[in-house]
Each structure stands twice: as C-alpha cells, then as structure tokens.
Design a protein around this motif. Structure first.
Motif, PDB file in Angstrom:
ATOM      1  N   LYS A 173      -7.815   3.647   4.900  1.00 49.13           N
ATOM      2  CA  LYS A 173      -7.329   4.788   4.123  1.00 49.13           C
ATOM      3  C   LYS A 173      -5.806   4.788   4.035  1.00 49.13           C
ATOM      4  CE  LYS A 173     -10.988   8.198   4.984  1.00 49.13           C
ATOM      5  NZ  LYS A 173     -11.256   9.504   5.627  1.00 49.13           N
ATOM      6  N   LEU A 174      -5.166   4.416   5.140  1.00 49.10           N
ATOM      7  CA  LEU A 174      -3.707   4.370   5.157  1.00 49.10           C
ATOM      8  C   LEU A 174      -3.188   3.331   4.166  1.00 49.10           C
ATOM      9  CD1 LEU A 174      -0.984   5.167   6.322  1.00 49.10           C
ATOM     10  CD2 LEU A 174      -1.424   3.649   8.252  1.00 49.10           C
ATOM     11  N   PHE A 175      -3.794   2.160   4.155  1.00 44.18           N
ATOM     12  CA  PHE A 175      -3.381   1.127   3.206  1.00 44.18           C
ATOM     13  C   PHE A 175      -3.637   1.565   1.761  1.00 44.18           C
ATOM     14  CE2 PHE A 175      -3.391  -2.130   6.655  1.00 44.18           C
ATOM     15  CZ  PHE A 175      -2.159  -2.689   6.364  1.00 44.18           C
ATOM     16  N   ILE A 176      -4.792   2.163   1.522  1.00 41.84           N
ATOM     17  CA  ILE A 176      -5.137   2.567   0.156  1.00 41.84           C
ATOM     18  C   ILE A 176      -4.210   3.683  -0.327  1.00 41.84           C
ATOM     19  CG2 ILE A 176      -6.939   3.660  -1.246  1.00 41.84           C
ATOM     20  CD1 ILE A 176      -8.975   2.121   0.570  1.00 41.84           C
ATOM     21  N   THR A 177      -3.887   4.630   0.546  1.00 45.50           N
ATOM     22  CA  THR A 177      -2.962   5.702   0.190  1.00 45.50           C
ATOM     23  C   THR A 177      -1.600   5.145  -0.212  1.00 45.50           C
ATOM     24  OG1 THR A 177      -4.056   7.228   1.720  1.00 45.50           O
ATOM     25  CG2 THR A 177      -1.822   7.796   1.034  1.00 45.50           C
ATOM     26  N   HIS A 178      -1.183   4.044   0.452  1.00 49.04           N
ATOM     27  CA  HIS A 178       0.126   3.443   0.192  1.00 49.04           C
ATOM     28  C   HIS A 178      -0.004   2.131  -0.587  1.00 49.04           C
ATOM     29  CE1 HIS A 178       0.945   6.162   3.577  1.00 49.04           C
ATOM     30  NE2 HIS A 178       2.188   6.205   3.128  1.00 49.04           N
ATOM     31  N   ARG A 179      -1.077   1.984  -1.355  1.00 47.88           N
ATOM     32  CA  ARG A 179      -1.293   0.719  -2.060  1.00 47.88           C
ATOM     33  C   ARG A 179      -0.095   0.377  -2.938  1.00 47.88           C
ATOM     34  NH1 ARG A 179      -4.746   4.585  -3.698  1.00 47.88           N
ATOM     35  NH2 ARG A 179      -4.714   5.316  -5.856  1.00 47.88           N
ATOM     36  N   GLY A 180       0.260  -0.902  -2.897  1.00 51.20           N
ATOM     37  CA  GLY A 180       1.412  -1.364  -3.650  1.00 51.20           C
ATOM     38  C   GLY A 180       2.744  -1.115  -2.971  1.00 51.20           C
ATOM     39  N   LYS A 181       2.714  -0.500  -1.778  1.00 53.67           N
ATOM     40  CA  LYS A 181       3.955  -0.199  -1.057  1.00 53.67           C
ATOM     41  C   LYS A 181       3.913  -0.858   0.320  1.00 53.67           C
ATOM     42  CE  LYS A 181       4.279   4.350  -3.260  1.00 53.67           C
ATOM     43  NZ  LYS A 181       4.311   5.814  -3.016  1.00 53.67           N
ATOM     44  N   PRO A 182       5.009  -1.476   0.739  1.00 53.88           N
ATOM     45  CA  PRO A 182       5.021  -2.126   2.055  1.00 53.88           C
ATOM     46  C   PRO A 182       4.950  -1.113   3.188  1.00 53.88           C
ATOM     47  CG  PRO A 182       7.209  -2.189   1.067  1.00 53.88           C
ATOM     48  CD  PRO A 182       6.282  -1.655   0.013  1.00 53.88           C
ATOM     49  N   LEU A 183       4.236  -1.482   4.248  1.00 53.27           N
ATOM     50  CA  LEU A 183       4.159  -0.676   5.459  1.00 53.27           C
ATOM     51  C   LEU A 183       4.622  -1.528   6.634  1.00 53.27           C
ATOM     52  CD1 LEU A 183       0.663   1.016   4.969  1.00 53.27           C
ATOM     53  CD2 LEU A 183       2.861   2.204   5.020  1.00 53.27           C
ATOM     54  N   SER A 184       5.567  -1.011   7.391  1.00 49.04           N
ATOM     55  CA  SER A 184       6.036  -1.738   8.566  1.00 49.04           C
ATOM     56  C   SER A 184       5.013  -1.606   9.697  1.00 49.04           C
ATOM     57  CB  SER A 184       7.385  -1.191   9.033  1.00 49.04           C
ATOM     58  OG  SER A 184       7.233   0.123   9.553  1.00 49.04           O
ATOM     59  N   ARG A 185       5.123  -2.469  10.689  1.00 44.60           N
ATOM     60  CA  ARG A 185       4.243  -2.358  11.855  1.00 44.60           C
ATOM     61  C   ARG A 185       4.449  -1.025  12.559  1.00 44.60           C
ATOM     62  NH1 ARG A 185       5.076  -7.809  11.514  1.00 44.60           N
ATOM     63  NH2 ARG A 185       3.241  -9.148  11.829  1.00 44.60           N
ATOM     64  N   ASP A 186       5.722  -0.567  12.634  1.00 48.39           N
ATOM     65  CA  ASP A 186       5.995   0.733  13.260  1.00 48.39           C
ATOM     66  C   ASP A 186       5.271   1.858  12.532  1.00 48.39           C
ATOM     67  OD1 ASP A 186       7.548  -0.319  15.244  1.00 48.39           O
ATOM     68  OD2 ASP A 186       9.466   0.241  14.354  1.00 48.39           O
ATOM     69  N   GLN A 187       5.322   1.845  11.199  1.00 52.14           N
ATOM     70  CA  GLN A 187       4.625   2.885  10.425  1.00 52.14           C
ATOM     71  C   GLN A 187       3.122   2.834  10.676  1.00 52.14           C
ATOM     72  OE1 GLN A 187       6.430   1.670   6.555  1.00 52.14           O
ATOM     73  NE2 GLN A 187       6.712   3.868   6.217  1.00 52.14           N
ATOM     74  N   LEU A 188       2.571   1.640  10.665  1.00 54.96           N
ATOM     75  CA  LEU A 188       1.134   1.494  10.877  1.00 54.96           C
ATOM     76  C   LEU A 188       0.736   1.974  12.262  1.00 54.96           C
ATOM     77  CD1 LEU A 188       0.751  -1.955   9.143  1.00 54.96           C
ATOM     78  CD2 LEU A 188      -0.485   0.106   8.470  1.00 54.96           C
ATOM     79  N   LEU A 189       1.528   1.639  13.260  1.00 56.88           N
ATOM     80  CA  LEU A 189       1.213   2.059  14.628  1.00 56.88           C
ATOM     81  C   LEU A 189       1.335   3.573  14.789  1.00 56.88           C
ATOM     82  CD1 LEU A 189       2.965  -0.756  16.681  1.00 56.88           C
ATOM     83  CD2 LEU A 189       0.508  -0.288  16.621  1.00 56.88           C
ATOM     84  N   GLN A 190       2.385   4.162  14.205  1.00 53.88           N
ATOM     85  CA  GLN A 190       2.596   5.599  14.360  1.00 53.88           C
ATOM     86  C   GLN A 190       1.551   6.416  13.602  1.00 53.88           C
ATOM     87  OE1 GLN A 190       6.811   7.075  14.196  1.00 53.88           O
ATOM     88  NE2 GLN A 190       7.261   4.927  13.807  1.00 53.88           N
ATOM     89  N   ILE A 191       1.318   6.051  12.335  1.00 51.74           N
ATOM     90  CA  ILE A 191       0.409   6.841  11.501  1.00 51.74           C
ATOM     91  C   ILE A 191      -1.041   6.480  11.776  1.00 51.74           C
ATOM     92  CG2 ILE A 191      -0.223   7.438   9.134  1.00 51.74           C
ATOM     93  CD1 ILE A 191       2.674   6.630   8.347  1.00 51.74           C
ATOM     94  N   GLY A 192      -1.322   5.188  11.889  1.00 56.37           N
ATOM     95  CA  GLY A 192      -2.704   4.751  12.036  1.00 56.37           C
ATOM     96  C   GLY A 192      -3.272   4.899  13.425  1.00 56.37           C
ATOM     97  N   TRP A 193      -2.412   4.724  14.439  1.00 60.05           N
ATOM     98  CA  TRP A 193      -2.900   4.767  15.823  1.00 60.05           C
ATOM     99  C   TRP A 193      -2.281   5.883  16.650  1.00 60.05           C
ATOM    100  CZ3 TRP A 193      -2.989   0.197  13.183  1.00 60.05           C
ATOM    101  CH2 TRP A 193      -4.144  -0.599  13.311  1.00 60.05           C
ATOM    102  N   GLY A 194      -1.194   6.477  16.194  1.00 58.03           N
ATOM    103  CA  GLY A 194      -0.540   7.508  16.993  1.00 58.03           C
ATOM    104  C   GLY A 194       0.260   6.940  18.143  1.00 58.03           C
TER     105      GLY A 194
END
Length: 239
Positions: A173-194
């Motif tokens: 869902k996080l990737f789809i919400t931001h489709r076409g936009k780069p996500l850093s590992r920090d963003q993925l860890l903070q938003i996706g895993w807390g």
C-alpha cells in the motif's frame, strides 16, 4: 447503559503541553493517554486503537507526518488532529494531503482545541456507525498481469494465487500510494515498519526481493520494483 469513554492518544514530546491537554480532556470525560516520541506513539496506537489522536509533527525517533502516513495505510477513518509549532502553509498542505483531519498551530486556544476534538470525535463515530470502509480505494489494485486484493490479503501473479502477510500488504500500500515517486529506506522503515531513523536493517531489501519474486516476470531485471542507487526504491506504475 453508559457509553464507553472515548479514548484519546496524545503524541507530544513537550510534557508540559501534553499534560495540560490531558488534564483538560480528562475533565471533559475522555480517557487520555500520552506518548512522548514517535516509536512509542505508533506502538500505543496499535495496542490501544484510540478514537482520536492529537499529534505533534516534530518528534524524537519518527516525525509526526510519518506516523500519520503509517496510520493511514491501515485506517483512513481515525480522526487525527495535528498540533504543531510548524504553522507554515506548506506544512498544513502537506499534512492535509497525507490525510490529517484538522490542524492547530501552537500556541493554541484551549477552548478551540476542545471544540475541535468534540467535533472530530462525533464525525469519527458517524463514520464507524455507518460502516464507512477504511480501505475503500485500496480494495484491489492491478498492474501488468498482477492483481492484489487487499480485502482478502491475496494476489494473482506469475506464481498463481498467493497469500500476503499483513506487513506485505502494508508495504505494498505504501508503494502504491507513492507510485512513481522514490522512497528512501528511512522512509520505508519509518512509515512501513515504525522503526526510527537510527535503525539499521536489511528488512526493506528482503521485502523488495520478495515482491520481485511475486510480481516481476524477470526478478533480475525489474519493471515495477526498481532500485535507485543511493536513494532507495521506486514502484514504477503510474497509469
């Protein structure tokens, strides 16, 4: 029977402000909990499932906007009121775009805060009572020959029909919400895993390997889940 108390979670690192709000909301008949940083705030939200969150932006560990995005991946109905010293219009726009329900800049008027809380709780109760879907625009998503069903946590892909874990669903869902936009590992860890920014983990990379195995015709040459050198990852599906 008396209705159960509404539960409010305040995620605010300024103890003086947090305790002052807690006292006044308690006097209004609410059950109020405090959290002083982003990681514990997310954990408390998951554990207690409050009726409303009052959220600061500038927090230790994980910032308030990342917390908001993490919550919205699972629950679009929960009322969230941002209370922040960052009163710049750009910050308000960013918060509203990410799904915040209301925004008050510090310093704030206490009576106004109490009225806004009351209004948000009434609106939140209406949505729940009327069965409003928390993931209505995420029920299904198709890209290429792949189709994800977020209601059943299943996907149709080159491997046939597969079951997805709750964490896989959240990150997709996080990737789809931001489709076409780069996500850093920090963003993925903070938003996706807390996880906080200081966390060092290969978890993100392992999930990308898994998604490529599921959804890419050639996992070694991905079309959808792309690596961006020194940046992070990109879900490349904009149509």
């Amino acid at each position: 029977m008396d209705k159960p108390q509404k539960r409010i979670l305040i995620i605010e690192d300024d103890l003086h402000i947090a305790e002052g709000i807690q006292l006044n909301l308690t006097l209004q008949g609410y059950e109020v909990f405090l959290s002083a940083d982003g990681v514990s705030g997310l954990n408390q939200w998951k554990a207690m499932r409050p009726d409303l969150i009052i959220l600061d932006i500038m927090l230790p560990g994980i910032d308030g906007l990342s917390i908001l995005q993490s919550i919205r991946l699972e629950d679009e109905r929960l009322p969230v009121l941002i209370l922040s010293a960052k009163g710049d219009p750009d910050d308000r726009i960013k918060g509203l775009a990410l799904g915040v329900d209301d925004y008050l800049a510090k310093p704030f008027n206490l009576e106004e805060l109490l009225l806004r809380v009351e209004r948000l709780l009434k609106r939140g109760s209406w949505g729940r009572d009327n069965g409003t879907s928390a993931v209505s625009h995420f029920d299904t998503y198709a890209f290429g020959d792949n189709r994800i069903d977020f209601k059943t946590h299943t996907a149709r892909c080159r491997m046939g029909e597969i079951s997805l874990t709750e964490q896989e669903v959240k990150v997709l869902k996080l990737f789809i919400t931001h489709r076409g936009k780069p996500l850093s590992r920090d963003q993925l860890l903070q938003i996706g895993w807390g996880y906080s920014r200081k966390t060092s983990t290969r978890t993100v990379d392992n999930f990308i390997v898994r998604f490529r195995k599921y959804f890419e015709d050639d996992p070694r040459n991905p079309v959808y889940f792309k690596s961006l050198r020194s940046i992070g990852y990109l879900f490349d599906h904009t149509s």
